[in-house]
Design a protein around this motif. Structure first.
Motif, PDB file in Angstrom:
ATOM      1  N   TRP A 177       0.837  -1.201   0.000  1.00  0.00           N
ATOM      2  CA  TRP A 177       0.000   0.000   0.000  1.00  0.00           C
ATOM      3  C   TRP A 177       0.875   1.254   0.000  1.00  0.00           C
ATOM      4  O   TRP A 177       0.645   2.186  -0.789  1.00  0.00           O
ATOM      5  CB  TRP A 177      -0.920   0.003   1.217  1.00  0.00           C
ATOM      6  N   THR A 184       2.648   1.800  -3.294  1.00  0.00           N
ATOM      7  CA  THR A 184       1.748   2.185  -4.391  1.00  0.00           C
ATOM      8  C   THR A 184       1.286   3.626  -4.267  1.00  0.00           C
ATOM      9  O   THR A 184       1.245   4.369  -5.257  1.00  0.00           O
ATOM     10  CB  THR A 184       0.525   1.250  -4.428  1.00  0.00           C
ATOM     11  N   TRP A 185       0.923   4.052  -3.036  1.00  0.00           N
ATOM     12  CA  TRP A 185       0.263   5.360  -2.895  1.00  0.00           C
ATOM     13  C   TRP A 185       1.034   6.389  -2.056  1.00  0.00           C
ATOM     14  O   TRP A 185       0.710   7.572  -2.116  1.00  0.00           O
ATOM     15  CB  TRP A 185      -1.136   5.180  -2.295  1.00  0.00           C
ATOM     16  N   ASN A 239       2.883   9.019  -4.340  1.00  0.00           N
ATOM     17  CA  ASN A 239       1.934   9.655  -5.264  1.00  0.00           C
ATOM     18  C   ASN A 239       0.979  10.608  -4.555  1.00  0.00           C
ATOM     19  O   ASN A 239       0.545  11.619  -5.130  1.00  0.00           O
ATOM     20  CB  ASN A 239       1.126   8.582  -6.002  1.00  0.00           C
ATOM     21  N   SER A 242      -7.865  10.188  -1.115  1.00  0.00           N
ATOM     22  CA  SER A 242      -7.981   9.595  -2.443  1.00  0.00           C
ATOM     23  C   SER A 242      -8.490   8.168  -2.294  1.00  0.00           C
ATOM     24  O   SER A 242      -8.195   7.513  -1.287  1.00  0.00           O
ATOM     25  CB  SER A 242      -6.614   9.584  -3.137  1.00  0.00           C
ATOM     26  N   THR A 300      -8.233   4.435  -2.465  1.00  0.00           N
ATOM     27  CA  THR A 300      -7.194   3.418  -2.647  1.00  0.00           C
ATOM     28  C   THR A 300      -7.900   2.069  -2.505  1.00  0.00           C
ATOM     29  O   THR A 300      -8.969   1.887  -3.047  1.00  0.00           O
ATOM     30  CB  THR A 300      -6.055   3.593  -1.614  1.00  0.00           C
ATOM     31  N   ASP A 315      -8.833   0.293 -10.378  1.00  0.00           N
ATOM     32  CA  ASP A 315      -8.100   1.115 -11.341  1.00  0.00           C
ATOM     33  C   ASP A 315      -6.679   0.578 -11.467  1.00  0.00           C
ATOM     34  O   ASP A 315      -6.301  -0.411 -10.839  1.00  0.00           O
ATOM     35  CB  ASP A 315      -8.134   2.594 -10.949  1.00  0.00           C
ATOM     36  N   ASP A 316      -5.852   1.261 -12.274  1.00  0.00           N
ATOM     37  CA  ASP A 316      -4.498   0.757 -12.545  1.00  0.00           C
ATOM     38  C   ASP A 316      -3.662   0.663 -11.271  1.00  0.00           C
ATOM     39  O   ASP A 316      -2.896  -0.291 -11.086  1.00  0.00           O
ATOM     40  CB  ASP A 316      -3.800   1.656 -13.562  1.00  0.00           C
ATOM     41  N   ASP A 317      -3.780   1.671 -10.386  1.00  0.00           N
ATOM     42  CA  ASP A 317      -3.005   1.640  -9.146  1.00  0.00           C
ATOM     43  C   ASP A 317      -3.430   0.473  -8.260  1.00  0.00           C
ATOM     44  O   ASP A 317      -2.584  -0.204  -7.653  1.00  0.00           O
ATOM     45  CB  ASP A 317      -3.165   2.953  -8.376  1.00  0.00           C
ATOM     46  N   ALA A 318      -4.731   0.250  -8.157  1.00  0.00           N
ATOM     47  CA  ALA A 318      -5.217  -0.838  -7.308  1.00  0.00           C
ATOM     48  C   ALA A 318      -4.779  -2.198  -7.856  1.00  0.00           C
ATOM     49  O   ALA A 318      -4.414  -3.090  -7.091  1.00  0.00           O
ATOM     50  CB  ALA A 318      -6.738  -0.771  -7.188  1.00  0.00           C
ATOM     51  N   ALA A 352      -2.081  -2.719  -9.613  1.00  0.00           N
ATOM     52  CA  ALA A 352      -0.649  -2.804  -9.308  1.00  0.00           C
ATOM     53  C   ALA A 352      -0.443  -3.206  -7.850  1.00  0.00           C
ATOM     54  O   ALA A 352       0.425  -4.033  -7.536  1.00  0.00           O
ATOM     55  CB  ALA A 352       0.028  -1.471  -9.600  1.00  0.00           C
ATOM     56  N   PHE A 353      -1.241  -2.619  -6.963  1.00  0.00           N
ATOM     57  CA  PHE A 353      -1.151  -2.963  -5.543  1.00  0.00           C
ATOM     58  C   PHE A 353      -1.416  -4.449  -5.329  1.00  0.00           C
ATOM     59  O   PHE A 353      -0.644  -5.148  -4.656  1.00  0.00           O
ATOM     60  CB  PHE A 353      -2.144  -2.128  -4.740  1.00  0.00           C
TER      61      PHE A 353
END
Length: 379
Positions: free
Chosen positions: A45, A48-49, A52, A101, A103, A240-243, A245-246
């Motif tokens: 986590w 990833t975030w 950012n 945001s 996540t 989404d793309d970030d999730a 990737a996580f």
């Protein structure tokens, strides 16, 4: 007997990245959740975030006289400006970005403390957290016993802290020790039909229904199916793309036996996917997706859960199938599974005098007005 000596250190992001083994050793000696409070989940986590979203890591480790890790307080700091020019520094628990945001959702938030040392280590960790410069602290999806321990820990600091409840949610975990057929017998007739009996209907009317365990090379396709099923059902992808990737990072950092991603296939076609992870004595249901218009007599998602729960009854190492927090599209279907209800709370600890005053006044307002004002001011 005198209390053991506990020292606390603030750990860097580099320290965090190297802490996997010691973190896991501590986690296994604690009552903290074995998935959501694990190093693979929380470090993925942060990785990833954290950068950012412009977050400042505030991770504290507690050590005994033998330099053994006996406690962890995984926080971060975030500076926030309201539309009215009010600048607030908030301490958040790692794993959620409340009002920052979207996540992923991290449930069962808690400190990680070696059993038998809960009071002394909690006090030592919270003393250091209290020394940080923050106006409010946000803790999401915490259990009530853990919240009570935090309140006592804050009370020992001798300064005023206002506790502001922000949300409540319910989850369900199904005990899976005993006989699967006995558990089925206790279900309501309609629930039993959806979870189990419709298997025969599908095989009679449509063909061969097979449960398949997803392999490592199939994981990208698995997430594509999950997102596509969600687009059809909810009008937007699940992750989404970030999730994504996580989740791929988490999966890569878990042991192979912990992965329980499955698909239901009918005549070779994928019609349902279930994203489960095993940790400690529980199998966690993180997400599901399915063909919504498959058959008006069949609740595919519920049927797939039936297969997963049956697997848990067959596994001696699994004591619970945890459906986690959240409601279904039309009803709280989880409540029909003869499980244990889990109550989660999200709370705000305010110590800035102005913020305490604002929340004190808000307590006298109707709930609808209070929520509207908070939404407007982003509080």
């Amino acid at each position: 007997m005198s209390e053991p000596h506990i020292s606390v250190e603030r750990l860097s992001a580099d320290d965090f990245s190297k802490l996997a083994e010691k973190w896991q050793e501590l986690l296994e000696t604690s009552d903290a959740d074995p998935l959501f409070m694990s190093w693979p989940w929380l470090f993925s986590w942060w990785e990833t975030w954290g950068k950012n979203l412009g977050l400042e890591l505030a991770l504290f480790g507690a050590y005994d006289a033998n330099s053994r890790l006996v406690g962890l307080a995984p926080f971060y700091l975030h500076d926030f400006s309201s539309p009215f020019g009010l600048r607030i520094r908030r301490a958040h628990f790692l794993g959620n970005a409340w009002h920052i945001s979207p996540t992923v959702r991290t449930e069962y938030s808690s400190l990680i403390i070696r059993k038998g040392l809960e009071t002394v280590v909690t006090n030592a960790l919270l003393a250091e957290v209290f020394q940080l410069s923050w106006d409010e602290m946000i803790v999401c999806d915490q259990l009530l016993p853990e919240l009570s321990r935090w309140e006592k820990g804050f009370a020992t600091r001798g300064r005023k802290i206002a506790l502001v409840p922000r949300a409540r949610d319910s989850g369900v975990r199904v005990p899976t020790q005993g006989a699967f057929q006995e558990w089925l017998r206790r279900l309501g007739a309609n629930t039993r039909l959806k979870l189990y009996n419709r298997r025969a209907y599908i095989e009679q009317k449509k063909g061969e229904l097979v449960l398949i365990r997803v392999t490592e090379d199939q994981i990208p396709a698995f997430f594509e199916y999950l997102n596509e099923f969600h687009r059809h059902r909810w009008g937007k992808p699940c992750f989404d793309d970030d999730a994504i990737a996580f989740h791929k990072k988490v999966i890569a950092r878990l042991q192979p036996h912990q992965l329980a991603l499955t698909t239901l296939e009918l005549n070779g076609e994928t019609i349902s996917v279930l994203y489960d992870i095993l940790a400690g004595p529980s199998r966690y249901n993180l997400q599901a997706g399915f063909q919504e218009d498959f058959d008006r007599k069949v609740a595919l998602g519920t049927l797939h859960l039936g297969y997963a729960i049956e697997e848990c009854f067959s596994a001696q190492s699994v004591s619970y199938y945890d459906l986690l927090a959240g409601y279904g599209k039309n009803s709280f279907y989880k409540s029909r599974f003869q499980g244990e209800t889990v109550q989660f709370v999200t709370v705000q600890f305010a110590r800035h005098p102005l913020m305490r005053g604002i929340y004190r006044v808000q307590a006298f307002l109707p709930e609808v007005l209070r929520k509207s004002l908070n939404r407007l001011a982003r509080l």
